[in-house]
Design a protein around this motif. Sequence first.
Motif, PDB file in Angstrom:
ATOM      1  N   ASP A 113       0.983  -1.354  -0.252  1.00  0.00           N
ATOM      2  CA  ASP A 113       0.301  -0.028   0.121  1.00  0.00           C
ATOM      3  C   ASP A 113       1.189   0.982  -0.221  1.00  0.00           C
ATOM      4  O   ASP A 113       0.454   2.515  -0.522  1.00  0.00           O
ATOM      5  CB  ASP A 113      -0.847  -0.170   1.131  1.00  0.00           C
ATOM      6  CG  ASP A 113      -2.412  -1.067   0.943  1.00  0.00           C
ATOM      7  OD1 ASP A 113      -2.358  -1.323   0.174  1.00  0.00           O
ATOM      8  OD2 ASP A 113      -2.429  -1.474   2.051  1.00  0.00           O
ATOM      9  N   SER A 114       1.989   0.959   0.000  1.00  0.00           N
ATOM     10  CA  SER A 114       2.928   2.637   0.769  1.00  0.00           C
ATOM     11  C   SER A 114       3.704   2.515  -0.564  1.00  0.00           C
ATOM     12  O   SER A 114       4.212   3.675  -0.658  1.00  0.00           O
ATOM     13  CB  SER A 114       3.785   2.283   1.776  1.00  0.00           C
ATOM     14  OG  SER A 114       4.944   1.222   1.760  1.00  0.00           O
ATOM     15  N   GLY A 115       3.638   1.566  -1.698  1.00  0.00           N
ATOM     16  CA  GLY A 115       4.477   1.053  -2.583  1.00  0.00           C
ATOM     17  C   GLY A 115       6.229   0.989  -2.827  1.00  0.00           C
ATOM     18  O   GLY A 115       6.567   1.150  -3.661  1.00  0.00           O
ATOM     19  N   ALA A 116       6.128   0.768  -1.543  1.00  0.00           N
ATOM     20  CA  ALA A 116       7.704  -0.010  -1.075  1.00  0.00           C
ATOM     21  C   ALA A 116       7.744  -1.314  -2.314  1.00  0.00           C
ATOM     22  O   ALA A 116       8.847  -1.745  -2.782  1.00  0.00           O
ATOM     23  CB  ALA A 116       8.089  -0.210   0.505  1.00  0.00           C
ATOM     24  N   ILE A 117       7.103  -2.278  -2.532  1.00  0.00           N
ATOM     25  CA  ILE A 117       6.664  -3.114  -3.211  1.00  0.00           C
ATOM     26  C   ILE A 117       5.447  -3.288  -3.926  1.00  0.00           C
ATOM     27  O   ILE A 117       5.050  -2.689  -4.136  1.00  0.00           O
ATOM     28  CB  ILE A 117       6.672  -4.516  -2.198  1.00  0.00           C
ATOM     29  CG1 ILE A 117       5.783  -5.386  -0.841  1.00  0.00           C
ATOM     30  CG2 ILE A 117       8.240  -4.458  -1.472  1.00  0.00           C
ATOM     31  CD1 ILE A 117       5.934  -6.441  -0.769  1.00  0.00           C
ATOM     32  N   THR A 118       6.246  -4.283  -5.474  1.00  0.00           N
ATOM     33  CA  THR A 118       5.102  -4.765  -6.351  1.00  0.00           C
ATOM     34  C   THR A 118       4.445  -5.298  -6.089  1.00  0.00           C
ATOM     35  O   THR A 118       4.420  -5.976  -5.177  1.00  0.00           O
ATOM     36  CB  THR A 118       6.271  -4.860  -7.462  1.00  0.00           C
ATOM     37  OG1 THR A 118       6.423  -6.072  -7.790  1.00  0.00           O
ATOM     38  CG2 THR A 118       7.118  -3.184  -7.811  1.00  0.00           C
ATOM     39  N   GLN A 119       3.342  -6.141  -6.855  1.00  0.00           N
ATOM     40  CA  GLN A 119       1.835  -6.803  -6.590  1.00  0.00           C
ATOM     41  C   GLN A 119       2.898  -7.855  -6.617  1.00  0.00           C
ATOM     42  O   GLN A 119       3.102  -9.028  -5.713  1.00  0.00           O
ATOM     43  CB  GLN A 119       0.958  -6.960  -7.165  1.00  0.00           C
ATOM     44  CG  GLN A 119       0.044  -7.388  -7.209  1.00  0.00           C
ATOM     45  CD  GLN A 119      -1.071  -7.087  -6.101  1.00  0.00           C
ATOM     46  OE1 GLN A 119      -0.649  -6.199  -5.649  1.00  0.00           O
ATOM     47  NE2 GLN A 119      -1.386  -8.566  -5.424  1.00  0.00           N
ATOM     48  N   ALA A 120       4.264  -8.317  -7.843  1.00  0.00           N
ATOM     49  CA  ALA A 120       4.305  -9.503  -7.657  1.00  0.00           C
ATOM     50  C   ALA A 120       5.532 -10.051  -6.250  1.00  0.00           C
ATOM     51  O   ALA A 120       5.333 -11.067  -5.976  1.00  0.00           O
ATOM     52  CB  ALA A 120       5.668  -9.412  -8.945  1.00  0.00           C
ATOM     53  N   GLU A 121       6.079  -8.991  -5.443  1.00  0.00           N
ATOM     54  CA  GLU A 121       6.392  -8.903  -4.949  1.00  0.00           C
ATOM     55  C   GLU A 121       5.677  -9.457  -3.099  1.00  0.00           C
ATOM     56  O   GLU A 121       6.428  -9.976  -2.785  1.00  0.00           O
ATOM     57  CB  GLU A 121       7.703  -7.870  -4.055  1.00  0.00           C
ATOM     58  CG  GLU A 121       8.713  -7.951  -5.310  1.00  0.00           C
ATOM     59  CD  GLU A 121       9.536  -6.405  -5.293  1.00  0.00           C
ATOM     60  OE1 GLU A 121      10.232  -6.506  -5.139  1.00  0.00           O
ATOM     61  OE2 GLU A 121       8.868  -4.972  -4.687  1.00  0.00           O
ATOM     62  N   PHE A 122       5.052  -9.354  -3.748  1.00  0.00           N
ATOM     63  CA  PHE A 122       3.974  -8.774  -2.463  1.00  0.00           C
ATOM     64  C   PHE A 122       3.315 -10.525  -2.400  1.00  0.00           C
ATOM     65  O   PHE A 122       3.163 -11.221  -1.103  1.00  0.00           O
ATOM     66  CB  PHE A 122       2.777  -7.907  -2.251  1.00  0.00           C
ATOM     67  CG  PHE A 122       0.859  -8.353  -1.473  1.00  0.00           C
ATOM     68  CD1 PHE A 122       1.165  -8.240  -0.187  1.00  0.00           C
ATOM     69  CD2 PHE A 122       0.110  -8.930  -1.452  1.00  0.00           C
ATOM     70  CE1 PHE A 122       0.235  -8.369   0.380  1.00  0.00           C
ATOM     71  CE2 PHE A 122      -0.879  -8.948  -1.631  1.00  0.00           C
ATOM     72  CZ  PHE A 122      -1.367  -8.954   0.064  1.00  0.00           C
ATOM     73  N   ASP A 123       3.056 -11.205  -4.088  1.00  0.00           N
ATOM     74  CA  ASP A 123       2.749 -12.091  -3.477  1.00  0.00           C
ATOM     75  C   ASP A 123       4.000 -12.881  -3.525  1.00  0.00           C
ATOM     76  O   ASP A 123       3.455 -13.938  -2.979  1.00  0.00           O
ATOM     77  CB  ASP A 123       2.361 -12.603  -5.228  1.00  0.00           C
ATOM     78  CG  ASP A 123       1.100 -12.088  -5.547  1.00  0.00           C
ATOM     79  OD1 ASP A 123       0.048 -11.226  -4.648  1.00  0.00           O
ATOM     80  OD2 ASP A 123       0.865 -11.391  -6.812  1.00  0.00           O
TER      81      ASP A 123
END
Length: 133
Positions: A113-123
């Motif tokens: 949510d803060s933009g520190a990681i991408t959706q792929a990194e979150f997954d």
Amino acid sequence: MLLAADYPFLDVVWTMLIIFAWVIWFWLLITVFSDLFRRKDTSGFAKVLWIIFVIVLPFLGVFVYLIANHDGMTDRNVKQAQHERAQFDQYVQSVATSGGAAAEIEKAKGLLDSGAITQAEFDALKQKALATS
């Protein structure tokens, strides 16, 4: 009201005092015997002598034991309480975790949510957290 006249109030109070005295007496006996059996600094022969003294002369035996060993009883009780507290703390620390998979996913969601990681990194973090639980 006939029943109340047969057992006056002062008799009730006296009966309650007698029952209370018996409860306190047995509490003292249990305290003395449990402390006596828990002691490691006294020989078996000395323990037997104390037991005989308490059984033969109960009031005198209990009171003499309490007077002679009150400091030792306190030290043993404090030491046992500290030992139990340490065991409890160790148990709590051994079963407590950092929050498990849910906490890891929540941290990753905050980073996403803060933009520190991408959706792929979150997954990837989510899959890793779910795999370790």
